[in-house]
Design an enzyme around this catalytic site. Sequence first.
Site, short mmCIF file in Angstrom:
data_model
loop_
_atom_site.label_atom_id
_atom_site.label_comp_id
_atom_site.label_asym_id
_atom_site.label_seq_id
_atom_site.Cartn_x
_atom_site.Cartn_y
_atom_site.Cartn_z
N GLU A 181 2.40 0.65 -11.45
CA GLU A 181 3.87 0.61 -11.34
C GLU A 181 4.51 1.76 -12.11
O GLU A 181 5.61 1.63 -12.65
CB GLU A 181 4.43 -0.71 -11.86
CG GLU A 181 3.92 -1.92 -11.14
CD GLU A 181 4.64 -2.17 -9.84
OE1 GLU A 181 5.87 -2.04 -9.80
OE2 GLU A 181 3.95 -2.46 -8.86
N GLY A 182 3.82 2.89 -12.16
CA GLY A 182 4.31 4.06 -12.90
C GLY A 182 3.68 4.10 -14.27
O GLY A 182 3.83 3.16 -15.06
N THR A 183 2.95 5.17 -14.57
CA THR A 183 2.28 5.30 -15.88
C THR A 183 3.32 5.42 -17.00
O THR A 183 4.51 5.66 -16.74
CB THR A 183 1.40 6.57 -15.91
OG1 THR A 183 2.27 7.70 -15.79
CG2 THR A 183 0.37 6.59 -14.79
N GLY A 195 -0.42 9.64 -6.33
CA GLY A 195 -0.29 8.50 -7.25
C GLY A 195 1.09 8.55 -7.86
O GLY A 195 2.07 8.08 -7.26
N CYS A 221 0.84 -1.21 0.00
CA CYS A 221 0.00 0.00 0.00
C CYS A 221 0.87 1.25 0.00
O CYS A 221 1.37 1.67 1.06
CB CYS A 221 -0.89 0.01 1.24
SG CYS A 221 -1.77 -1.53 1.51
N GLY A 271 -16.56 -8.48 -35.57
CA GLY A 271 -17.65 -8.44 -34.58
C GLY A 271 -17.39 -9.40 -33.43
O GLY A 271 -17.65 -9.09 -32.26
C1 LIG Z 1 -5.70 -1.98 -10.84
C2 LIG Z 1 -4.68 -1.19 -10.09
C3 LIG Z 1 -3.87 -1.83 -9.16
C4 LIG Z 1 -2.93 -1.07 -8.44
N1 LIG Z 1 -2.19 -1.70 -7.46
C5 LIG Z 1 -1.45 -0.93 -6.61
C6 LIG Z 1 -0.85 -1.51 -5.45
O1 LIG Z 1 -0.94 -2.72 -5.22
N2 LIG Z 1 -0.20 -0.70 -4.60
C7 LIG Z 1 -0.08 0.65 -4.81
O2 LIG Z 1 0.51 1.33 -3.99
N3 LIG Z 1 -0.61 1.23 -5.91
C8 LIG Z 1 -1.31 0.46 -6.80
N4 LIG Z 1 -1.90 1.04 -7.90
C9 LIG Z 1 -1.76 2.50 -8.10
C10 LIG Z 1 -0.99 2.88 -9.34
O3 LIG Z 1 0.37 2.65 -9.17
C11 LIG Z 1 -1.35 4.34 -9.65
O4 LIG Z 1 -2.68 4.34 -10.15
C12 LIG Z 1 -0.40 4.97 -10.63
O5 LIG Z 1 0.86 5.16 -10.05
C13 LIG Z 1 -0.92 6.32 -11.15
O6 LIG Z 1 -1.33 7.15 -10.12
P1 LIG Z 1 -2.77 7.87 -10.21
O7 LIG Z 1 -3.77 6.81 -10.52
O8 LIG Z 1 -2.96 8.66 -8.98
O9 LIG Z 1 -2.68 8.82 -11.47
P2 LIG Z 1 -2.08 10.31 -11.51
O10 LIG Z 1 -0.74 10.33 -10.89
O11 LIG Z 1 -3.10 11.25 -10.98
O12 LIG Z 1 -1.92 10.53 -13.07
C14 LIG Z 1 -3.00 10.90 -13.92
C15 LIG Z 1 -2.44 11.16 -15.31
O13 LIG Z 1 -1.50 12.25 -15.26
C16 LIG Z 1 -0.25 11.85 -15.78
N5 LIG Z 1 0.84 12.52 -15.07
C17 LIG Z 1 1.01 12.67 -13.73
N6 LIG Z 1 2.15 13.32 -13.47
C18 LIG Z 1 2.73 13.58 -14.66
C19 LIG Z 1 3.94 14.22 -15.06
N7 LIG Z 1 4.80 14.73 -14.17
N8 LIG Z 1 4.21 14.32 -16.38
C20 LIG Z 1 3.35 13.81 -17.31
N9 LIG Z 1 2.20 13.19 -16.99
C21 LIG Z 1 1.90 13.06 -15.68
C22 LIG Z 1 -0.21 10.35 -15.58
O14 LIG Z 1 0.70 9.72 -16.44
C23 LIG Z 1 -1.67 9.97 -15.87
O15 LIG Z 1 -1.84 9.86 -17.24
C24 LIG Z 1 -2.79 0.30 -8.67
C25 LIG Z 1 -3.61 0.94 -9.63
C26 LIG Z 1 -4.55 0.21 -10.32
C27 LIG Z 1 -5.44 0.93 -11.30
#
Ligand SMILES: Cc1cc2nc3c(=O)[nH]c(=O)nc-3n(C[C@H](O)[C@H](O)[C@H](O)COP(=O)(O)OP(=O)(O)OC[C@H]3O[C@@H](n4cnc5c(N)ncnc54)[C@H](O)[C@@H]3O)c2cc1C
Length: 408
Positions: free
Chosen positions: A388-390, A135, A128, A365
């Site tokens: 794990e990082g977008t 995020g 967590c 389809g």
């Molecule tokens: C199914 C699922 C399982 C997960 N499992 C875990 C888990 O077990 N443990 C845990 O800790 N987390 C977990 N996560 C969290 C996941 O790691 C985060 O969702 C992810 O890191 C993105 O954070 P956020 O969703 O808050 O998006 P945000 O950080 O709000 O990002 C929103 C958008 O803005 C973009 N963005 C943000 N900052 C920048 C920047 N500086 N430059 C360019 N673009 C940017 C992002 O790329 C994205 O497109 C999980 C998420 C999901 C959906």
Amino acid sequence: MAEFTMELNDDQKEVRDWLHGFAAEVIRPAAAEWDEREETPWPVIQEAAKVGIYSLDFYAQQYFDPTGLGIPMAMEELFWGDAGIALSIVGTGLAAVGVLANGTEEQIGTWIPQMYGDANDVKVAAFCSSEPDAGSDVASMRTRAVYDEAKDEWVLNGTKTWATNGGIANVHVVVAVVDPELGSKGHASFIVPPNTPGLSQGQKFKKHGIRASHTAEVVLENVRVPGSCLLGGKEKLDQRLARARERAKAGGERLKNAAMATFEASRPAVGAMAVGTARAAYEEALEYAKTREQFGRPIIDNQGVAFQLADMRTSIDAARLLVWRASWMAVNGKAFTAAEGSMSKLFASETAKKVTAQAIQILGGNGYTREYPVERMHRDAAIYTIFEGTSEIQRLVIARTLAGMPIR
Ligand SMILES: Cc1cc2nc3c(=O)[nH]c(=O)nc-3n(C[C@H](O)[C@H](O)[C@H](O)COP(=O)(O)OP(=O)(O)OC[C@H]3O[C@@H](n4cnc5c(N)ncnc54)[C@H](O)[C@@H]3O)c2cc1C
């Protein structure tokens, strides 16, 4: 140091075939049902435990394979079966890696067995870190851990979100702020043992894909854990914080925080999961294109279809090579001077998204229905570019590494 190789040895081939058999015979046939149910597939996890696929020993054996190919090969095969079920099987590993990366030998020996349970009573664990307002920007974390010296206990308060297995885990690994002045350098990781009062599951998310994997909020209200639950111990934390304060004063180089270290170690593995999903969709599309006839001939006889399949396969093989390179580098202690781990995750996850969309197109389809698995695979693939990082964060890490800039 092992030489980089693109050829699995006989032992690895045997493990791969065994995993593929489990994925084909146990995971894939259960995939549609658990996707619809949106529940943790406990019977499948138990099957995996019985045959030895759900245990730290198995993943440790793969991880320490000096060729670096053990983990990517295992992830590819399991996720080829089904991403949601496979994440339910390997999700505990993220918490286990958090303990392995930061914990003492005693903590590793005490907590990791409790994360997995045993074949008769399987358990899962949760890592967590993410929060509603933290995020990508891990440094914005607000969950606080305060030390109660008189009782040698840490008191945790805050709300975590998106936790895989959150609330249903036997053991939760929670990243929290111990020194708010230090930003991400003031974080530490804690074990929350089974049945600790104050930890509860918040909202369980209804997701687009990987629906067999449980994802939920974790609420921490005055959660008290013994001092021994601080990963790495108090002395090490105090030393780390002292160094961070000195560096902050001197305006020096940033320290990596515990959560970032966990993510870095797991990125090529996520790339391998994406390769597994992409390969599964590609195989479905190839088979369909060879047998579906329109205008009196199989649709693969049209260059427009055949070239798509050629591109799909080329991207999948390229993604696998990036993943294997990064895993080999990680196991052999090579410096990631061009963020090769992030490169592998970026390319493989974008490939999975694209290839699964192409597979839907090739199935026409039928591809758009739940009668055929590519629809589910496409929904599942979207996660790889987010957790794990977008993809944007991977690009940011790669670009900053190339530029020689600090990664925030
Ligand atoms: C199914 C699922 C399982 C997960 N499992 C875990 C888990 O077990 N443990 C845990 O800790 N987390 C977990 N996560 C969290 C996941 O790691 C985060 O969702 C992810 O890191 C993105 O954070 P956020 O969703 O808050 O998006 P945000 O950080 O709000 O990002 C929103 C958008 O803005 C973009 N963005 C943000 N900052 C920048 C920047 N500086 N430059 C360019 N673009 C940017 C992002 O790329 C994205 O497109 C999980 C998420 C999901 C959906």
